[in-house]
Design a protein around this motif. Structure first.
Motif, PDB file in Angstrom:
ATOM      1  N   TYR A   1       0.807  -1.221   0.000  1.00 46.16           N
ATOM      2  CA  TYR A   1       0.000   0.000   0.000  1.00 46.16           C
ATOM      3  C   TYR A   1       0.844   1.276   0.000  1.00 46.16           C
ATOM      4  O   TYR A   1       0.303   2.372   0.119  1.00 46.16           O
ATOM      5  CB  TYR A   1      -0.938  -0.019   1.213  1.00 46.16           C
ATOM      6  CG  TYR A   1      -1.772  -1.272   1.257  1.00 46.16           C
ATOM      7  CD1 TYR A   1      -2.865  -1.427   0.404  1.00 46.16           C
ATOM      8  CD2 TYR A   1      -1.444  -2.328   2.094  1.00 46.16           C
ATOM      9  CE1 TYR A   1      -3.616  -2.586   0.413  1.00 46.16           C
ATOM     10  CE2 TYR A   1      -2.188  -3.492   2.109  1.00 46.16           C
ATOM     11  CZ  TYR A   1      -3.276  -3.615   1.267  1.00 46.16           C
ATOM     12  OH  TYR A   1      -4.019  -4.783   1.270  1.00 46.16           O
ATOM     13  N   GLU A   2       2.144   1.119  -0.154  1.00 44.07           N
ATOM     14  CA  GLU A   2       3.056   2.256  -0.192  1.00 44.07           C
ATOM     15  C   GLU A   2       3.526   2.500  -1.620  1.00 44.07           C
ATOM     16  O   GLU A   2       3.911   1.571  -2.329  1.00 44.07           O
ATOM     17  CB  GLU A   2       4.270   1.996   0.709  1.00 44.07           C
ATOM     18  CG  GLU A   2       3.905   1.796   2.168  1.00 44.07           C
ATOM     19  CD  GLU A   2       5.111   1.416   3.012  1.00 44.07           C
ATOM     20  OE1 GLU A   2       6.229   1.347   2.455  1.00 44.07           O
ATOM     21  OE2 GLU A   2       4.931   1.169   4.210  1.00 44.07           O
ATOM     22  N   ARG A   3       3.520   3.741  -2.040  1.00 42.65           N
ATOM     23  CA  ARG A   3       3.911   4.071  -3.411  1.00 42.65           C
ATOM     24  C   ARG A   3       5.363   3.685  -3.680  1.00 42.65           C
ATOM     25  O   ARG A   3       5.684   3.145  -4.738  1.00 42.65           O
ATOM     26  CB  ARG A   3       3.713   5.577  -3.637  1.00 42.65           C
ATOM     27  CG  ARG A   3       4.015   6.055  -5.042  1.00 42.65           C
ATOM     28  CD  ARG A   3       2.973   5.620  -6.040  1.00 42.65           C
ATOM     29  NE  ARG A   3       1.656   6.163  -5.736  1.00 42.65           N
ATOM     30  CZ  ARG A   3       0.562   5.874  -6.456  1.00 42.65           C
ATOM     31  NH1 ARG A   3       0.626   5.026  -7.483  1.00 42.65           N
ATOM     32  NH2 ARG A   3      -0.612   6.397  -6.136  1.00 42.65           N
ATOM     33  N   GLU A   4       6.249   3.955  -2.718  1.00 40.10           N
ATOM     34  CA  GLU A   4       7.669   3.728  -2.934  1.00 40.10           C
ATOM     35  C   GLU A   4       8.019   2.252  -3.038  1.00 40.10           C
ATOM     36  O   GLU A   4       8.925   1.872  -3.771  1.00 40.10           O
ATOM     37  CB  GLU A   4       8.473   4.374  -1.803  1.00 40.10           C
ATOM     38  CG  GLU A   4       9.980   4.310  -2.006  1.00 40.10           C
ATOM     39  CD  GLU A   4      10.744   5.056  -0.929  1.00 40.10           C
ATOM     40  OE1 GLU A   4      11.946   4.789  -0.764  1.00 40.10           O
ATOM     41  OE2 GLU A   4      10.124   5.907  -0.244  1.00 40.10           O
TER      42      GLU A   4
ATOM     43  N   SER B   1       2.065   1.077  -8.019  1.00 44.18           N
ATOM     44  CA  SER B   1       0.738   1.597  -8.366  1.00 44.18           C
ATOM     45  C   SER B   1      -0.418   0.756  -7.840  1.00 44.18           C
ATOM     46  O   SER B   1      -1.480   0.697  -8.451  1.00 44.18           O
ATOM     47  CB  SER B   1       0.625   1.739  -9.884  1.00 44.18           C
ATOM     48  OG  SER B   1       0.904   0.510 -10.521  1.00 44.18           O
TER      49      SER B   1
ATOM     50  N   PRO C   1      -8.727   4.656   2.754  1.00 44.23           N
ATOM     51  CA  PRO C   1      -7.570   5.554   2.758  1.00 44.23           C
ATOM     52  C   PRO C   1      -6.588   5.340   3.896  1.00 44.23           C
ATOM     53  O   PRO C   1      -5.469   5.854   3.837  1.00 44.23           O
ATOM     54  CB  PRO C   1      -8.212   6.944   2.859  1.00 44.23           C
ATOM     55  CG  PRO C   1      -9.523   6.705   3.531  1.00 44.23           C
ATOM     56  CD  PRO C   1      -9.989   5.363   3.051  1.00 44.23           C
ATOM     57  N   GLU C   2      -6.949   4.565   4.937  1.00 45.86           N
ATOM     58  CA  GLU C   2      -6.043   4.326   6.064  1.00 45.86           C
ATOM     59  C   GLU C   2      -6.044   2.851   6.447  1.00 45.86           C
ATOM     60  O   GLU C   2      -7.066   2.169   6.367  1.00 45.86           O
ATOM     61  CB  GLU C   2      -6.456   5.164   7.276  1.00 45.86           C
ATOM     62  CG  GLU C   2      -6.235   6.657   7.119  1.00 45.86           C
ATOM     63  CD  GLU C   2      -6.548   7.403   8.400  1.00 45.86           C
ATOM     64  OE1 GLU C   2      -5.792   8.321   8.743  1.00 45.86           O
ATOM     65  OE2 GLU C   2      -7.553   7.048   9.060  1.00 45.86           O
TER      66      GLU C   2
ATOM     67  N   ALA D   1      -1.478   6.184   6.060  1.00 50.96           N
ATOM     68  CA  ALA D   1      -2.175   6.453   4.809  1.00 50.96           C
ATOM     69  C   ALA D   1      -1.892   5.392   3.751  1.00 50.96           C
ATOM     70  O   ALA D   1      -0.753   4.949   3.589  1.00 50.96           O
ATOM     71  CB  ALA D   1      -1.767   7.821   4.261  1.00 50.96           C
ATOM     72  N   VAL D   2      -2.931   4.981   3.050  1.00 49.03           N
ATOM     73  CA  VAL D   2      -2.784   4.153   1.848  1.00 49.03           C
ATOM     74  C   VAL D   2      -2.405   5.079   0.693  1.00 49.03           C
ATOM     75  O   VAL D   2      -3.110   6.046   0.412  1.00 49.03           O
ATOM     76  CB  VAL D   2      -4.095   3.404   1.536  1.00 49.03           C
ATOM     77  CG1 VAL D   2      -4.008   2.713   0.184  1.00 49.03           C
ATOM     78  CG2 VAL D   2      -4.400   2.396   2.632  1.00 49.03           C
ATOM     79  N   GLU D   3      -1.289   4.781   0.049  1.00 48.25           N
ATOM     80  CA  GLU D   3      -0.729   5.712  -0.929  1.00 48.25           C
ATOM     81  C   GLU D   3      -1.015   5.341  -2.375  1.00 48.25           C
ATOM     82  O   GLU D   3      -0.737   6.139  -3.278  1.00 48.25           O
ATOM     83  CB  GLU D   3       0.783   5.809  -0.734  1.00 48.25           C
ATOM     84  CG  GLU D   3       1.193   6.323   0.637  1.00 48.25           C
ATOM     85  CD  GLU D   3       2.690   6.278   0.862  1.00 48.25           C
ATOM     86  OE1 GLU D   3       3.147   6.861   1.871  1.00 48.25           O
ATOM     87  OE2 GLU D   3       3.405   5.663   0.042  1.00 48.25           O
ATOM     88  N   ASN D   4      -1.540   4.148  -2.607  1.00 49.52           N
ATOM     89  CA  ASN D   4      -1.753   3.743  -3.996  1.00 49.52           C
ATOM     90  C   ASN D   4      -3.165   3.184  -4.191  1.00 49.52           C
ATOM     91  O   ASN D   4      -3.939   3.062  -3.249  1.00 49.52           O
ATOM     92  CB  ASN D   4      -0.676   2.762  -4.465  1.00 49.52           C
ATOM     93  CG  ASN D   4      -0.551   1.553  -3.545  1.00 49.52           C
ATOM     94  OD1 ASN D   4      -1.491   1.160  -2.864  1.00 49.52           O
ATOM     95  ND2 ASN D   4       0.624   0.951  -3.528  1.00 49.52           N
ATOM     96  N   GLU D   5      -3.461   2.817  -5.410  1.00 51.00           N
ATOM     97  CA  GLU D   5      -4.837   2.626  -5.865  1.00 51.00           C
ATOM     98  C   GLU D   5      -5.475   1.314  -5.398  1.00 51.00           C
ATOM     99  O   GLU D   5      -4.864   0.250  -5.454  1.00 51.00           O
ATOM    100  CB  GLU D   5      -4.875   2.665  -7.397  1.00 51.00           C
ATOM    101  CG  GLU D   5      -4.382   3.959  -8.005  1.00 51.00           C
ATOM    102  CD  GLU D   5      -2.869   4.045  -8.164  1.00 51.00           C
ATOM    103  OE1 GLU D   5      -2.395   5.022  -8.760  1.00 51.00           O
ATOM    104  OE2 GLU D   5      -2.159   3.130  -7.670  1.00 51.00           O
TER     105      GLU D   5
END
Length: 386
Positions: free
Chosen positions: A178-181, A185, A218-219, A239-243
């Motif tokens: 759930y992390e962008r890094e 995606s 979102p969390e 926070a959830v950072e991706n889709e």
């Protein structure tokens, strides 16, 4: 004469286990394969996990550092089943060390990552396979042949869906996914990558697309320790950072139209993956949950034309390596055995079989275009493969 091939598995979560089981089974289903995998080493940074894998499956050695695998002369082929953000570094390093690689999709976080691994494989002269397992289903291969032969006429439109509830629970742990890094995606890389590959496999290249994405949860709770799979956690929220969700309109180079939709938080949906392809003279339908069946409509009735259920059998794909007659079921793990067979055959013959890193690059290019379209809220052209 059957030669031994030393193999290693890097990352021993659920997918590392699936690869290992495929290596263990492949000779049972494909006795003519001139290579027999030998489990040399398993690399996993979570303390104790590699040792458990060795005790259960018989790996000769263990390590917590994947770099030891690259340096190990006993290892000639490597399964890369680590998290997405490690794919590029590990994949390139293994290729440069002269190891053949079987790497899970999406092969990194971007098309640039996938291309770097693909280029390293070509430069090193080794074989590279990618884990697009759904295209290995005999029914999917039969559908492809039906479409290519004109059996449903000229394809007009198609729909590919991948709905799952694996992330639907609000207490699901905030893992790397759930992390962008580290996860890239989100559902695009996790599920839509399979959808992009299936669409291309069945209907050819995608010329342009328009996509919309959303985050519905979102969390999530930060896990206190190492996790496996889609475990739950309690604690501090992050926070959830991706889709969580993507919906995409497709235009194929053939002129056909399509819809690709994927969601990881679909309550009530368990692995609802499949496709519907419509043509001027018929249609073909596939549902992963009834993996060995196709719905087929053919004829000249056009209106009120019935759909028949067709059970694939030994003449379809690699079905005959598993079952003697139609309507005997195959399962998910069998698709990975087929993938292992095609990877090992590629190594033995020096010719690629099955999904390759070039396919991973093409899928990742479509995913990048989806992300760009969702951000710009516009139709975008899918970059041609280079």
């Amino acid at each position: 004469m059957v030669d031994a091939l030393g193999v290693a598995v890097v990352g021993f979560g659920w997918m590392g286990r699936v690869h290992t089981q495929a290596y263990a089974r492949v000779a049972h289903h494909f006795p003519g394969l001139p290579l027999r995998p030998e489990l040399v080493t398993v690399a996993e940074e979570v303390p104790g996990r590699a040792e458990e894998a060795a005790a259960q499956f018989g790996f000769a050695s263990t390590t917590r550092d994947w770099r030891d695998v690259a340096a190990d002369p006993r290892v000639r082929a490597v399964s890369v089943t680590a998290p997405n953000f490690l794919h590029r570094e590990i994949g390139v390093a293994m290729a440069e060390a002269g190891k053949h690689i079987w790497i899970e999709k999406p092969v990194g976080l971007t098309a640039e990552d996938a291309r770097a691994v693909a280029d390293a494989v070509v430069k090193a002269g080794v074989q590279g396979a990618v884990g697009f397992n759904y295209r290995n289903a005999p029914a999917v291969e039969a559908a492809r042949e039906l479409i290519a032969s004109g059996g449903i006429g000229r394809v007009t439109h198609a729909r590919v869906r991948l709905f799952s509830d694996y992330a639907a629970h609000p207490e699901g742990a905030l893992t790397w996914r759930y992390e962008r890094e580290r996860g890239g995606s989100g559902v695009l890389g996790d599920l839509a990558s399979h959808g992009a590959d299936l669409a291309r496999f069945l209907l050819g290249d995608i010329a342009s697309l328009a996509a919309d994405t959303a985050v519905f949860l979102p969390e999530r709770a930060r896990p206190a320790g190492a996790t496996a799979g889609h475990s739950r956690a309690g604690g501090e929220l992050g926070a959830v950072e991706n889709e969580d969700y993507v919906n995409c309109l497709l235009r194929f180079t053939s002129g056909a139209r399509g819809v690709l939709e994927a969601c990881r938080v679909s309550v009530g949906e368990q692995n609802n993956y499949g496709f519907e392809v419509h043509g001027t003279e018929g249609a073909v339908f596939w549902d992963f949950r009834r993996m060995n069946e196709l719905g087929v409509s053919r004829g000249t009735g056009y209106q009120d034309q019935p759909v028949s259920t067709v059970y694939v059998g030994p003449g379809d794909g690699e079905f005959g390596a598993f079952q003697p007659g139609a309507a005997n079921a195959m399962g998910y793990d069998d698709l990975k055995v087929i993938e292992a067979y095609r990877f090992l055959r590629s190594v033995a013959e020096g010719v690629p079989y099955g999904a390759t890193l070039a396919d991973a690059v093409r899928s990742a290019t479509v995913l990048d275009a989806m992300a760009r379209s969702a951000e710009d809220r516009a139709w975008v052209t899918v970059d041609a493969p280079v």
